[in-house]
Scaffold this motif. Sequence first.
Motif, mmCIF file in Angstrom:
data_model
loop_
_atom_site.group_PDB
_atom_site.id
_atom_site.type_symbol
_atom_site.label_atom_id
_atom_site.label_comp_id
_atom_site.label_asym_id
_atom_site.label_seq_id
_atom_site.Cartn_x
_atom_site.Cartn_y
_atom_site.Cartn_z
ATOM 1 N N TYR A 9 0.840 -1.189 0.000
ATOM 2 C CA TYR A 9 0.000 0.000 0.000
ATOM 3 C C TYR A 9 0.878 1.242 0.000
ATOM 4 C CZ TYR A 9 -3.537 3.382 1.416
ATOM 5 O OH TYR A 9 -4.363 4.463 1.467
ATOM 6 N N ASN A 10 0.620 2.125 -0.973
ATOM 7 C CA ASN A 10 1.392 3.364 -1.088
ATOM 8 C C ASN A 10 0.512 4.601 -0.986
ATOM 9 O OD1 ASN A 10 3.873 2.052 -1.480
ATOM 10 N ND2 ASN A 10 3.429 1.767 -3.646
ATOM 11 N N GLY A 11 -0.724 4.438 -0.540
ATOM 12 C CA GLY A 11 -1.652 5.562 -0.450
ATOM 13 C C GLY A 11 -1.358 6.473 0.731
ATOM 14 N N ILE A 12 -2.045 7.606 0.747
ATOM 15 C CA ILE A 12 -1.847 8.566 1.838
ATOM 16 C C ILE A 12 -2.838 8.348 2.979
ATOM 17 C CG2 ILE A 12 -0.789 10.336 0.402
ATOM 18 C CD1 ILE A 12 -3.525 11.720 0.283
ATOM 19 N N ASP A 13 -3.948 7.627 2.696
ATOM 20 C CA ASP A 13 -4.933 7.347 3.748
ATOM 21 C C ASP A 13 -4.411 6.241 4.661
ATOM 22 O OD1 ASP A 13 -6.583 9.181 2.501
ATOM 23 O OD2 ASP A 13 -7.586 7.647 1.298
ATOM 24 N N SER A 14 -4.882 6.209 5.892
ATOM 25 C CA SER A 14 -4.450 5.204 6.858
ATOM 26 C C SER A 14 -5.217 3.905 6.659
ATOM 27 C CB SER A 14 -4.694 5.695 8.284
ATOM 28 O OG SER A 14 -3.914 6.830 8.547
ATOM 29 N N LEU A 15 -4.483 2.788 6.575
ATOM 30 C CA LEU A 15 -5.120 1.482 6.507
ATOM 31 C C LEU A 15 -5.754 1.164 7.853
ATOM 32 C CD1 LEU A 15 -2.416 -0.626 4.644
ATOM 33 C CD2 LEU A 15 -4.630 0.095 3.755
ATOM 34 N N GLU A 16 -6.918 0.514 7.822
ATOM 35 C CA GLU A 16 -7.593 0.146 9.062
ATOM 36 C C GLU A 16 -7.786 -1.358 9.192
ATOM 37 O OE1 GLU A 16 -11.182 2.423 9.415
ATOM 38 O OE2 GLU A 16 -10.089 4.279 9.807
ATOM 39 N N GLY A 50 -10.807 -22.376 -2.411
ATOM 40 C CA GLY A 50 -12.018 -21.775 -2.948
ATOM 41 C C GLY A 50 -11.855 -20.295 -3.206
ATOM 42 N N MET A 51 -12.964 -19.653 -3.576
ATOM 43 C CA MET A 51 -12.961 -18.225 -3.882
ATOM 44 C C MET A 51 -13.442 -17.443 -2.664
ATOM 45 S SD MET A 51 -14.552 -16.177 -7.124
ATOM 46 C CE MET A 51 -16.233 -16.647 -6.827
ATOM 47 N N TYR A 52 -12.774 -16.327 -2.406
ATOM 48 C CA TYR A 52 -13.104 -15.455 -1.278
ATOM 49 C C TYR A 52 -13.056 -14.009 -1.753
ATOM 50 C CZ TYR A 52 -12.212 -19.589 1.526
ATOM 51 O OH TYR A 52 -12.268 -20.848 2.050
ATOM 52 N N PHE A 53 -13.639 -13.141 -0.978
ATOM 53 C CA PHE A 53 -13.564 -11.711 -1.231
ATOM 54 C C PHE A 53 -12.874 -11.058 -0.044
ATOM 55 C CE2 PHE A 53 -17.169 -13.220 -3.653
ATOM 56 C CZ PHE A 53 -16.921 -12.659 -4.892
ATOM 57 N N ILE A 54 -11.978 -10.130 -0.336
ATOM 58 C CA ILE A 54 -11.336 -9.364 0.721
ATOM 59 C C ILE A 54 -11.728 -7.901 0.552
ATOM 60 C CG2 ILE A 54 -9.402 -10.945 1.112
ATOM 61 C CD1 ILE A 54 -7.643 -9.059 -0.539
ATOM 62 N N SER A 55 -12.087 -7.285 1.649
ATOM 63 C CA SER A 55 -12.456 -5.878 1.665
ATOM 64 C C SER A 55 -11.416 -5.144 2.492
ATOM 65 C CB SER A 55 -13.848 -5.709 2.267
ATOM 66 O OG SER A 55 -14.187 -4.337 2.328
ATOM 67 N N ILE A 56 -10.732 -4.208 1.856
ATOM 68 C CA ILE A 56 -9.672 -3.446 2.511
ATOM 69 C C ILE A 56 -10.213 -2.050 2.797
ATOM 70 C CG2 ILE A 56 -7.324 -2.555 2.291
ATOM 71 C CD1 ILE A 56 -7.013 -4.863 0.122
ATOM 72 N N LYS A 57 -10.162 -1.661 4.077
ATOM 73 C CA LYS A 57 -10.741 -0.387 4.505
ATOM 74 C C LYS A 57 -9.639 0.566 4.956
ATOM 75 C CE LYS A 57 -14.369 1.381 7.552
ATOM 76 N NZ LYS A 57 -13.729 2.401 8.329
ATOM 77 N N SER A 61 -12.066 5.232 2.673
ATOM 78 C CA SER A 61 -12.741 4.451 1.645
ATOM 79 C C SER A 61 -12.496 2.966 1.852
ATOM 80 C CB SER A 61 -12.238 4.863 0.257
ATOM 81 O OG SER A 61 -10.878 4.553 0.100
ATOM 82 N N SER A 62 -13.071 2.164 0.982
ATOM 83 C CA SER A 62 -12.804 0.729 1.009
ATOM 84 C C SER A 62 -12.864 0.191 -0.408
ATOM 85 C CB SER A 62 -13.821 0.002 1.890
ATOM 86 O OG SER A 62 -15.101 0.088 1.347
ATOM 87 N N VAL A 63 -12.189 -0.959 -0.607
ATOM 88 C CA VAL A 63 -12.180 -1.624 -1.902
ATOM 89 C C VAL A 63 -12.308 -3.117 -1.640
ATOM 90 C CG1 VAL A 63 -9.661 -1.776 -2.019
ATOM 91 C CG2 VAL A 63 -10.996 -1.830 -4.122
ATOM 92 N N THR A 64 -13.021 -3.811 -2.524
ATOM 93 C CA THR A 64 -13.209 -5.250 -2.395
ATOM 94 C C THR A 64 -12.599 -5.939 -3.603
ATOM 95 O OG1 THR A 64 -15.233 -4.920 -1.137
ATOM 96 C CG2 THR A 64 -14.910 -7.091 -2.131
ATOM 97 N N LYS A 65 -11.854 -7.005 -3.345
ATOM 98 C CA LYS A 65 -11.187 -7.780 -4.402
ATOM 99 C C LYS A 65 -11.461 -9.253 -4.206
ATOM 100 C CE LYS A 65 -8.982 -4.369 -6.384
ATOM 101 N NZ LYS A 65 -9.172 -3.986 -7.756
ATOM 102 N N LYS A 66 -11.430 -10.000 -5.301
ATOM 103 C CA LYS A 66 -11.618 -11.442 -5.258
ATOM 104 C C LYS A 66 -10.254 -12.119 -5.167
ATOM 105 C CE LYS A 66 -12.327 -13.626 -9.089
ATOM 106 N NZ LYS A 66 -12.884 -14.137 -10.336
ATOM 107 N N ILE A 67 -10.162 -13.175 -4.338
ATOM 108 C CA ILE A 67 -8.963 -14.001 -4.307
ATOM 109 C C ILE A 67 -9.393 -15.461 -4.399
ATOM 110 C CG2 ILE A 67 -7.576 -12.361 -2.961
ATOM 111 C CD1 ILE A 67 -7.957 -14.256 -0.550
ATOM 112 N N VAL A 68 -8.510 -16.285 -4.950
ATOM 113 C CA VAL A 68 -8.740 -17.723 -5.032
ATOM 114 C C VAL A 68 -7.621 -18.411 -4.289
ATOM 115 C CG1 VAL A 68 -8.957 -19.703 -6.578
ATOM 116 C CG2 VAL A 68 -9.938 -17.500 -7.245
#
Length: 70
Positions: A9-16, A50-57, A61-68
């Motif tokens: 992560y290289n963003g300026i917002d704080s990861l939670e 299996g397939m999962y979704f990860i939501s990073i907050k 903001s937040s973003v959701t990605k799929k992982i296998v």
Amino acid sequence: NSGEFSLLYNGIDSLESLKVYDITGKKIKIITLKSNDNINLINLNYLPKGMYFISIKTNKSSVTKKIVIE
């Protein structure tokens, strides 16, 4: 992937947090992220294949990605 990965992560917002959901939308795990680190090591290799979704907050903001997991 095998369930082990690095979150870069290289963003300026704080990861939670990082939330893991199964394919039905059931919340499996909540991981508190280190907001001052550019790299967070995530280990989900205990989960069944299996397939999962990860939501990073972040604090803004937040973003959701799929992982296998194989």
